[in-house]
Scaffold this active site. Structure first.
Site, PDB file in Angstrom:
ATOM      1  N   GLY B  39       0.844  -1.203   0.000  1.00 25.94           N
ATOM      2  CA  GLY B  39       0.000   0.000   0.000  1.00 25.94           C
ATOM      3  C   GLY B  39       0.871   1.242   0.000  1.00 25.94           C
ATOM      4  CB  ALA B  43      -0.547   4.279   6.538  1.00 23.43           C
ATOM      5  CG  HIS B 265     -18.674  11.355   4.985  1.00 18.80           C
ATOM      6  ND1 HIS B 265     -19.286  12.546   4.690  1.00 18.80           N
ATOM      7  CD2 HIS B 265     -17.436  11.664   5.439  1.00 18.80           C
ATOM      8  CE1 HIS B 265     -18.443  13.533   4.960  1.00 18.80           C
ATOM      9  NE2 HIS B 265     -17.320  13.028   5.410  1.00 18.80           N
ATOM     10  CB  SER B 283     -14.894  18.493   2.142  1.00 19.30           C
ATOM     11  OG  SER B 283     -14.462  18.818   3.441  1.00 19.30           O
ATOM     12  NE  ARG B 329     -16.598  12.847   8.960  1.00 16.25           N
ATOM     13  CZ  ARG B 329     -15.475  12.639   8.312  1.00 16.25           C
ATOM     14  NH1 ARG B 329     -15.041  11.417   8.142  1.00 16.25           N
ATOM     15  NH2 ARG B 329     -14.783  13.642   7.835  1.00 16.25           N
ATOM     16  NE  ARG B 434     -12.107   8.401   9.586  1.00 20.07           N
ATOM     17  CZ  ARG B 434     -12.356   9.500   8.863  1.00 20.07           C
ATOM     18  NH1 ARG B 434     -11.891  10.674   9.246  1.00 20.07           N
ATOM     19  NH2 ARG B 434     -13.061   9.420   7.758  1.00 20.07           N
ATOM     20  CG  LEU B 440      -6.283  12.997   5.552  1.00 18.28           C
ATOM     21  CD1 LEU B 440      -6.270  14.428   5.036  1.00 18.28           C
ATOM     22  CD2 LEU B 440      -5.847  12.068   4.448  1.00 18.28           C
TER      23      LEU B 440
END
Lengths: 248, 636
Positions: B39, B43, B265, B283, B329, B434, B440
């Site tokens: 990946g 990260a 979301h 966003s 959220r 979250r 991020l």
């Protein structure tokens, strides 16, 4: 809608390739262009035929992976739009749509519409970075950057690396891509320190990859989905020429 | 069995203590040690670059054509860091508390505190790399507030923060590739993990260009493969996002924690037709200036701008006055679903709510709004054909972020020694929900600041292990199994596409293991998924050959999703409470708010694979709260 398609099919990089005809009925005008290709692939699969290979991932205009020539234009008829953000409402009923891969010597075709753009990575590897290791950075606000400068750096940094600039250039030049990174980094105090070395290495790498020279037709800016300005190319040339002068 | 390895002592000393006592590998020995990183998102790129800088030999893999495409690129709003630049009372403890509370008290105190503690360094690192964050006119960094928080701690680069942070990490990675410390393998997909004597020793990957199955050995393997929200098919994730690498590792013994906690979301574009392949995220930062409403009248026929104030229901402001449009959220998504289900939804399919900027435009002027969100408005217009400066946006909830993932300890190591999981691929830090702008952050912090220490601590004991020989039996059998799976998929010879199964699975999960769940629904879903899996192995068709073949890639991922989806339902079924992204209809207050049960469910569910025909085995890691007291999460 009913549309007719002429799509480039090529088994692998050795194959000569050819255009092939397809027809699609019941296309929804709200479909994205890639969803239309999904629909075609579903139909091909139903008939036991090999599906059309094309690159795509985020489908929201930011990853830069999609990108094909549509009726001879990179990413299709809309200005400043990636292929994934193009919708079928932009085409006319019964229209014939030509779909081909981005073409450039430095972008060999892998299969159908899939190409190899790793040359752009190698241009970045040659110097498209600020040499800072992890964990040694100073406090962020110790390097003030004016609002306007940060915004200008951002305008250049927004490049998504799709390669449309190369594909539309008659010389297959990567000048817009390379200069955008050079401008982004040279405008910032953090990146200015190694500016001359960066410009020299990136420009040399661009040549080594087989990209052509810029001859200022500005087609790249016209087709860039991120509206990257050709003025960055002027800056790149200025930085490069400055380096040559200082060297002698 | 599950030892979280959180250091003892005061919260603020844990990470410092760990770093002071972690074992080190001297530079000469680092050159002998190999690490595989799967990946290349935030990260993956950040850890691969960091390890390369330190002198390890790194192999970096991604399935895209270049590392810069990883889906971190699409994150829009920002990244959190407690710098207290606004002098509004932010500090590490407050950020820690907001995150713990935002996650509905289902994450570890030690991990979350470390996340907050390392956040400030990330901004320093990114600025040094040239990430063009938003600036004040005096040249100093600007920031804004995000859902679930009452201070301004979100740093942003217009609406492309993920892109700019990723480019910073990608450039750091490219620098190491140039220096020869990192070897890059683009268009390679990991299909199995190789373990020897119980330790992770390598991976089997498929070269997506040639179809060749390749073996790569290493002293440690890091999975930084992102989340699996694409399991719902319609989601905000990139088309290639998948759960295969972590699922294959799971089948090799790594436990998966809290798999049913997927964040839905609140500010995505609504679905507009059956053909749709994804839902695009707008966003969350839009909620800073946008007001969310639906008409008070179910049969409202007027255009949104013609509906007067008194006929609008600003339901978030009404129900949650303290946080209003900035409610977290899960709360905002559920509140939207509640209004839509009650028949107040708007748009042609009545599946959306309005996000209205008219007041912000009136108060701040259009140029200011354009500067803050210009690219988002442009994107919205491209997709919908609607100019959001003139009329409100239509938004709707969509599957987004997996809070669940491979179980890891404080060192980010899975239950397989030598196998680490970073970023969204692990379960840590976010609990049951979250907070915006923390993903991020977690991905970067894991890669830049945590794993470089914890990996060293592990590798210090490996310096005598010679280069891993990939002709060993374990590699033979893993490669043979992968080749067998691929051949088996190719030879089914049915009539249906991998996408067909993916869409069917996604619908089952969205309806029964999505925004709300019930025992009855989950039990049905488990049976439906089992039947779908059986049909998959009878009816799948993959045209083409073994080399470049997107259909084959998709089929492998869907095969894994069909197993993972079932595990998600088991996980949701056993958790008889409502918390964060997990809303069991049987457990709610009379007002319809989530009802947590700390007495019985204050634990992390870590699941063990028991074979494809056996139910998974549940292990529990109890959560200890020494520094905060779990309270009812109120945003009123």
């Amino acid at each position: 809608m009913h549309i007719r398609l002429k799509i480039w099919r090529q088994e692998n990089s050795q194959d000569a390739g050819r255009m092939q005809d397809y027809e699609l009925a019941a296309v929804d005008p709200d479909m994205s262009f890639l969803e239309m290709l999904d629909m075609l692939n579903e139909q091909l699969l139903g008939k036991g035929e090999r599906t059309i290979e094309f690159d795509h991932d985020c489908r929201e205009g930011i990853c830069g992976q999609c990108g094909v020539m549509i009726n001879g234009r990179a990413h299709g008829p809309l200005k400043n739009t990636t292929t994934c953000q193009l919708h079928m409402r932009s085409f006319a009923e019964g229209e014939v749509i030509y779909i081909e891969p981005f073409r450039a010597t430095a972008f060999p075709v892998k299969c159908d519409l899939k190409i190899d753009r790793s040359a752009l990575d190698r241009v970045i590897q040659a110097g498209g970075f600020i040499s800072v290791n992890t964990g040694q950075a100073p406090e962020a606000n110790s390097i003030p950057v004016g609002h306007g400068v940060a915004e200008a750096a951002f305008d250049a940094a927004a490049c998504i690396g799709c390669g449309a600039c190369v594909a539309v250039c008659k010389n297959s030049s990567a000048a817009l891509f390379t200069s955008a990174k050079i401008t982004h980094l040279v405008l910032l105090p953090q990146g200015e320190v190694e500016a001359s070395e960066r410009v020299r290495q990136m420009v040399d790498q661009m040549d080594a990859e087989g990209f052509g020279h810029c001859s200022n037709t500005e087609a790249c800016e016209a087709e860039c989905p991120q509206q990257i300005s050709v003025l960055h190319i002027a800056r790149m040339n200025w930085e490069y020429n400055k380096l040559q002068l200082l060297k002698t | 069995m599950l030892e979280s390895k959180i250091p003892d002592g005061p919260l603020e000393d844990k990470w410092r203590y760990y770093k002071e006592h972690a074992k080190l590998v001297n530079p000469a020995n680092r050159r002998k040690l190999e690490v595989i990183v799967v990946g290349t998102g935030l990260a993956g790129s950040s850890i691969a670059a960091s390890l390369g800088e330190m002198g390890y030999r790194v192999k970096s893999f991604c399935f895209q054509d270049t590392p810069r495409r990883a889906h971190s690129v699409a994150a829009q709003g920002g990244v959190n860091a407690c710098k207290n630049y606004k002098n509004d009372g932010d500090n590490i403890f407050r950020m820690f508390y907001d995150t713990i509370k935002g996650g509905d008290f289902r994450s570890r105190e030690g991990n979350v505190y470390r996340l907050a503690e390392c956040s400030a360094s990330l901004i320093d690192q990114a600025v040094a790399q040239g990430v063009p964050f938003g600036r004040e006119y005096g040249g100093y960094l600007n920031n804004r507030s995000f859902g679930g928080v009452q201070v301004s701690r979100t740093f942003y680069a217009r609406g492309q923060t993920g892109q700019q942070l990723l480019l910073g990490a990608y450039q750091a990675l490219m620098r190491q590739v140039h220096l020869g410390t990192v070897q890059l393998f683009a268009r390679h997909e990991m299909l199995d993990l190789v373990t020897i004597d119980g330790k992770a020793r390598g991976v089997i990957v498929r070269n997506l260009d040639t179809g060749n199955i390749e073996r790569h050995g290493a002293h440690a393997v890091i999975l930084a493969t992102g989340g699996f929200g694409k399991i719902y098919y319609l989601s905000t994730l990139a088309m290639g996002c998948n759960g295969s690498a972590i699922w294959r590792a799971h089948k090799k013994g790594a436990l998966i924690a809290n798999p049913s906690w997927t964040q839905i979301h609140p500010t995505s574009l609504p679905q507009s037709g059956e053909y749709q392949s994804k839902l695009t995220l707008m966003s969350e930062s839009l909620r800073n200036d946008g007001r969310i409403w639906v008409p008070k009248n179910q049969d409202e026929k007027r255009l949104p701008n013609q509906v007067p104030e008194e006929d609008r229901d600003y339901y978030l402001e009404r129900r949650y006055p303290a946080f209003g449009n900035l409610s977290p959220r899960d709360i905002a998504s559920r509140a939207a679903k509640e209004r839509i289900d009650a028949g107040y939804g708007i748009g042609p399919l009545k599946n959306a709510v309005y996000l209205d900027f008219s007041r912000a435009i009136k108060e701040q002027g259009e140029p200011k709004i354009r500067e803050k969100y210009g690219n988002l408005f442009r994107m919205y217009e491209k997709i919908t054909g609607i100019d959001a400066y003139k009329e409100p946006m239509r938004i709707s909830p969509a599957a987004h972020f997996s809070m669940g993932g491979l179980w890891v300890d404080y060192e980010l190591m899975t239950t397989i020694p030598g196998l680490f999981a970073l970023g969204e691929a692990n379960f840590a830090d976010h609990g049951a929900n979250r907070l915006g702008a923390n993903s991020l952050l977690q991905a970067c912090v894991d890669g830049y600041f945590i794993a470089p220490y914890t990996l060293g601590n592990y590798l210090a004991d490996e310096i005598k292990t010679p280069t891993i020989d990939t002709s060993q039996l374990a590699f033979d059998s893993a490669a043979a199994r992968v080749e067998g799976q691929l051949r088996a998929l190719m030879s089914i010879g049915g009539k249906l596409s991998a996408d067909h199964f993916h869409k069917t699975l996604g619908k089952i999960l969205y309806d029964k293991c999505g925004l709300s769940r019930s025992r009855e629904g989950l039990e049905q879903a488990i049976n439906e998924i089992k039947a779908l899996r059986q049909q998959f192995y009878e009816q799948l068709y993959i045209p083409g050959g073994m080399a470049i073949n997107s259909e084959l890639e998709k089929a492998g991922r869907v095969a894994d999703y069909l197993e993972l989806g079932e595990l998600m339902c088991y996980d949701a079924l056993t958790r008889e409470e409502s918390c964060g992204a997990h809303f069991r209809v049987e457990y709610q207050t009379p007002e319809g708010e989530a009802k947590r049960n700390d007495r019985d469910f204050s634990f992390i569910s870590a699941w063990e694979w028991a074979g494809s025909h056996n139910p998974p085995v549940l292990h529990k890691e109890p959560l200890k709260f020494e520094f905060v007291t779990p309270t009812v999460r109120s945003y009123k």
